[in-house]
Design an enzyme around this catalytic site. Sequence first.
Site, short mmCIF file in Angstrom:
data_model
loop_
_atom_site.label_atom_id
_atom_site.label_comp_id
_atom_site.label_asym_id
_atom_site.label_seq_id
_atom_site.Cartn_x
_atom_site.Cartn_y
_atom_site.Cartn_z
N LEU A 1 -22.16 19.09 24.09
CA LEU A 1 -21.50 17.79 23.87
C LEU A 1 -21.57 16.89 25.11
CD1 LEU A 1 -18.46 18.82 21.62
CD2 LEU A 1 -20.80 18.26 20.97
N ASP B 1 -25.48 29.36 29.09
CA ASP B 1 -26.54 28.83 28.23
C ASP B 1 -27.33 27.69 28.87
OD1 ASP B 1 -27.93 28.76 25.63
OD2 ASP B 1 -27.15 26.72 25.60
N HIS C 1 -29.10 31.78 19.97
CA HIS C 1 -30.39 31.32 19.41
C HIS C 1 -31.54 32.33 19.45
CE1 HIS C 1 -30.90 30.46 23.66
NE2 HIS C 1 -30.27 29.31 23.63
N ASP D 1 -27.11 24.76 18.04
CA ASP D 1 -27.70 24.41 19.35
C ASP D 1 -27.96 22.91 19.43
OD1 ASP D 1 -28.58 24.59 21.92
OD2 ASP D 1 -30.41 25.71 21.48
N HIS E 1 -30.46 14.41 23.49
CA HIS E 1 -31.16 13.86 24.66
C HIS E 1 -31.48 12.40 24.42
CE1 HIS E 1 -31.55 17.47 27.01
NE2 HIS E 1 -32.07 18.14 25.99
#
Length: 438
Positions: A69, A158, A238, A311, A315
């Site tokens: 986020l 992550d 993932h 996930d 961007h």
Amino acid sequence: MYEALVFRRVRAIDPSIALDAEVDVVVEGKTITRVGPRAGDSVSGERVRRIEINGAYLLPGLIDLHAHLREPGQEGKEDLKSGLAAAAAGGFTDVCAMPNTRPVNDTRFVTEMLVRKARELGGARLHPIGSITVGQRGETLTEMADLKDAGAVAVSDDGYCVTRSDVMRRALEYASTFDMPLIQHAEDHALTKDAQMHEGAISTRLGLRGWPRVAEDIIVARDVILAEYTGARYHLAHVSTLGAVRILREAKSRGIKVTAEVTPHHLLLTDASLLGYDTACKVNPPLREDADLLALREALADGTIDCIATDHAPHSVLDKDVELSEALPGMIGLELCVPLMLGLVARGVLPLSRVIDALTRAPSRVVGLPARHIREGCEASLTLVDPARSWVVAPERLRTKSRNTPFLGQTVKGMVMMTLVSGAVAFESLDAVPQAAS
Ligand code: NCD
């Protein structure tokens, strides 16, 4: 504010209590007060809202274990407000936020700030994830007790892997002291330096440096050994390779406490999507090959992979509208997960009940959120979906601040019509939720 909300003749699906039936579901205040055929008939009053959509599904509120986020630090890409709004629009009542922000969420202060801020916003509920190591540098463990006390539901580095085995061992031991799951981004960075995509025939053809499967498999194998040794709760983020699936399956068959998640994009796309150098398809871990995709689908169907997680990695254009080698990895996912997964159900690839379980009961268990059911007396955190409704993934439809997805412009089927968080409407598709005649 309504006194009661009546979902009329919905298909209520809650695999955790083996419910799949056409019923009315009545919500009063924060609570589900009635469930049953024609249960809404007797509800009267001026401020009763009745919703009836032919063939709609009513589900326990969805939970996303894995979203970026971007707050604090990269609010141009996403912030709590837009991220939680996008989550609610995607049907998620709860979203777990990864700590690779600026600064990294490695302290009680950042976690507390996030929790406090999110409480004042509408949208989905936020559950921060703290980092495993200070600054996500893979060396010194964070104060996990503080993070947990401030509201973190798990720890993860992550974006980076905890590569050092000694650090990983201590991290598992420390996290288990506080009964926190540790979420690993499995990537042996020594094997993925400068990698742009999956290592295979296509990376060779394109002349791009590849990220071999073994970089994931080696870490998963080691981590399973450490999870068994320490008895800690290990969750694999993932998962993307057939080798990792094989290791997980074997670990689970021996009763080791491992769980895993898979993203919709790894279930749907392969490295062939990069043939046109589309930076929207550059993700970490990379899109793999057909054999991996099939293994992931099979493992999700049989429960080897427990959860579906987005996930969601927003961007900016500046980070994506560049050469592939310059582009940052990641794609948005919160608002696309439900239609993409329903697409796989419609094609007969996955059973509907397993998909719903992988988005509700399974993730709630991983991070220890209270169980939620479509049952009288339970909290009204619910997701209403019209599986028959198609829509175009148009930029103006999305609540997220970013647009980095290869699905842009495509028509998908399955629309989230309403998301209720503890009885409050966190999202509704304004153009699309009809009132039933009373
Ligand atoms: C993640 C991000 O953008 O934060 N990107 C992604 O492709 N999943 C971080 C990462 O895992 O590299």
